[in-house]
Design a protein around this motif. Structure first.
Motif, short mmCIF file in Angstrom:
data_model
loop_
_atom_site.label_atom_id
_atom_site.label_comp_id
_atom_site.label_asym_id
_atom_site.label_seq_id
_atom_site.Cartn_x
_atom_site.Cartn_y
_atom_site.Cartn_z
N LEU A 1 42.90 27.47 -7.27
CA LEU A 1 43.36 26.38 -8.04
C LEU A 1 42.53 25.99 -8.40
O LEU A 1 42.89 25.62 -10.04
CB LEU A 1 44.88 25.85 -7.28
CG LEU A 1 45.41 27.00 -6.38
CD1 LEU A 1 46.57 25.65 -5.47
CD2 LEU A 1 46.64 27.09 -6.95
N ASN B 1 40.83 27.61 -11.69
CA ASN B 1 42.05 27.95 -12.66
C ASN B 1 41.85 26.47 -13.19
O ASN B 1 42.10 27.11 -14.70
CB ASN B 1 43.30 28.08 -12.09
CG ASN B 1 44.24 28.41 -12.96
OD1 ASN B 1 45.65 27.44 -12.83
ND2 ASN B 1 44.80 29.42 -13.95
N THR B 2 41.96 25.66 -12.93
CA THR B 2 41.82 24.19 -13.69
C THR B 2 41.04 24.16 -14.22
O THR B 2 40.85 22.98 -15.06
CB THR B 2 42.63 23.02 -12.11
OG1 THR B 2 41.11 23.06 -11.62
CG2 THR B 2 44.30 23.38 -12.18
N LEU C 1 44.06 32.60 -10.75
CA LEU C 1 45.61 31.91 -10.36
C LEU C 1 46.35 32.75 -9.80
O LEU C 1 46.18 32.80 -8.64
CB LEU C 1 46.27 30.94 -11.93
CG LEU C 1 47.70 31.02 -11.56
CD1 LEU C 1 47.45 30.27 -10.15
CD2 LEU C 1 48.07 29.58 -11.88
N ARG D 1 52.03 29.92 -16.10
CA ARG D 1 51.00 29.96 -15.35
C ARG D 1 51.70 28.64 -14.86
O ARG D 1 51.18 28.23 -13.00
CB ARG D 1 50.11 29.35 -16.43
CG ARG D 1 48.51 28.53 -15.95
CD ARG D 1 47.72 27.81 -16.67
NE ARG D 1 46.53 27.29 -16.20
CZ ARG D 1 46.30 26.63 -16.80
NH1 ARG D 1 47.26 25.17 -16.97
NH2 ARG D 1 45.87 25.55 -16.04
N PHE E 1 50.86 28.05 -10.52
CA PHE E 1 50.74 27.24 -9.92
C PHE E 1 51.56 26.88 -8.96
O PHE E 1 51.32 26.12 -7.06
CB PHE E 1 49.82 25.92 -10.51
CG PHE E 1 49.90 24.56 -10.07
CD1 PHE E 1 48.09 25.12 -10.04
CD2 PHE E 1 50.14 23.85 -9.90
CE1 PHE E 1 47.02 24.01 -9.92
CE2 PHE E 1 49.56 22.88 -9.48
CZ PHE E 1 48.20 22.58 -9.66
N THR F 1 52.61 29.06 -5.75
CA THR F 1 51.10 28.34 -4.53
C THR F 1 51.24 27.06 -3.94
O THR F 1 50.66 27.46 -2.66
CB THR F 1 49.33 28.69 -5.67
OG1 THR F 1 50.20 29.93 -6.38
CG2 THR F 1 48.63 29.02 -4.44
N ALA G 1 50.12 21.77 -15.12
CA ALA G 1 48.39 23.06 -13.98
C ALA G 1 47.62 22.71 -14.64
O ALA G 1 46.58 22.56 -15.74
CB ALA G 1 48.20 24.48 -13.65
#
Length: 416
Positions: free
Chosen positions: A26, A29-30, A55, A106, A110, A113, A376
């Motif tokens: 996670l 991804n950010t 992600l 997306r 996020f 999850t 996200a």
């Protein structure tokens, strides 16, 4: 049942190690796909594939770990789910293109999850350690880039500020990661949840990298967040009282002895006029607020975008949310911050509570000059960590003593 004491229920299995991998994915991804020039040019499409793939992998792994879809009630994740509504409604108009729908997907992954991970939110420090390890690993790549290519890592087009030379990270991003792990590590050290050697290994290089980024927002967020967090421990922790007293003393001496150097670092060579309009941000904000909008755009926004207006970054979470998700989005985000802050104030003093207070205050301060509360982003991941710290331990997480029922004595004549 072997090894279980009579009258005590067995402890459930702890948090699987794979949960830490999900949290790291996670965070990956950010990291974003746009930033400084790197030593080896990485195509943006390749970086986007890596971050989006992270992600998808995080959601898939979280689902595999939680096939029964057991989730904990969480006001934080529920409000994020509500925030998806104006995001989808506004993005469906395609006013900012098909990329808005991609960003909605997306955001939905996020949030999904986080729902799956909420099963393991018990108010302990497990996710804090995941958070520190992941972002410290990111800072290691930044430091490696500085050693390998110092000219690329501190380019002139950023005013000599530190950037990511191996992965395209901007100075505000690096400053944010450094400030967050410094604050969390200090709080773990005060709560005796980390040893001094490990804390020094994390804090010292992170402070150096933070100083090299010249990021004022991250520095102020770190200092104010730590003051608020340590204040919540002062009445119950002698270590917190000593640290607070020494910090105030050292800060006072440093402010007097190095006032000119500190002022120079803070100004970053900018004029007073440039500083007063927040390095040009105020002009973008004024233009965004002056833009004519329909009633639908005011209520729902124009859809999830790249957090820019007129080709320039918005750099304000509240205005970015207003632009993309409208007044409904601002209401939901404000409620989210208020709920987390209110719950943190109601919890008894503890290290997890102090960490949550630090994260909430840091994100609230940074929201003025950084965007990210409506999509996200690392800021929502920080707040997700705060929500995990404020979760009450489940009844199954601790041994429960059961009341022993006295055995009835049976007379001898009844046994025959």
């Amino acid at each position: 049942m072997t090894g279980t004491q009579p009258g005590v229920e067995a402890r459930p299995a702890g948090t699987p190690k794979a949960v830490g991998i999900v949290w790291a994915l996670l965070a990956l991804n950010t990291l974003g796909s746009a930033g400084a020039k790197t030593v080896v040019t990485l195509p943006r499409s390749l970086i986007q594939m890596a971050t989006m793939g992270a992600l998808v992998a995080a959601f898939t792994l979280a689902l595999a770990l939680n096939l029964r879809l057991r989730v904990r009630p969480s006001a934080f994740v529920f409000l994020l789910t509500l925030l998806l509504v104006p995001s989808v409604i506004s993005s469906a108009n395609l006013e900012v293109g098909y990329g808005a729908l991609f960003r909605c997907a997306r955001f939905a992954l996020f949030v999904g999850t986080l729902w799956l991970l909420s099963r393991w939110w018990n108010g302990d420090l497990t996710f804090v350690r995941y958070h520190i390890r992941m972002y410290f690993a990111v800072l290691v790549t930044v430091a490696a880039g500085l050693v390998v290519a110092p000219g690329t890592a501190m380019p002139e087009y950023y005013g000599g500020r530190l950037v990511g030379a191996l992965w395209p990270l901007t100075p505000p991003q690096i400053g944010q990661y450094a400030a967050v792990i410094i604050g969390l590590t200090v709080l773990l050290l005060l709560g005796r949840a980390a040893d001094r050697a490990s804390a020094v290994v994390i804090i010292v290089p992170s402070v150096v990298l933070l100083a090299l980024t010249h990021t004022r927002t991250a520095t102020l967020g770190l200092l104010i967040g730590l003051v608020l967090a340590i204040s919540s421990l002062v009445l119950t922790s002698s270590a917190a009282r000593r640290f607070f007293a020494w910090t105030v003393l050292i800060a006072t001496v440093a402010a007097v002895a190095f006032s000119s150097a500190l002022q120079s670092w803070y100004l970053r060579g900018q004029t007073q006029e440039n500083l007063s309009n927040l390095t040009g941000r105020a002009k973008v904000w004024d233009a965004l607020l002056a833009e004519p909008r329909t009633t639908g755009e005011k209520v729902f926004g124009v859809g999830l975008s790249d957090k820019s207006f007129g080709g320039l970054p918005i750099d304000n979470s509240w205005l970015a949310v207003y632009h993309e998700q409208g007044l409904i989005g601002i209401t939901i985000v404000a409620t989210l911050i208020a709920v987390l802050g209110g719950v943190a104030l109601l919890r008894p003093p503890s290290v997890p509570r102090a960490c949550a207070i630090f994260l909430i205050s840091y994100c609230a301060i940074s929201s003025y000059t950084e965007a990210g509360l409506g999509d996200a982003s690392p800021y929502l991941l920080h707040l997700g960590l705060a929500a995990s710290l404020l979760a009450l331990p489940t009844a199954a997480a601790t041994p429960l003593a059961t009341t022993a029922v006295p055995r009835r004595r049976v007379p001898r004549w009844a046994r025959r």
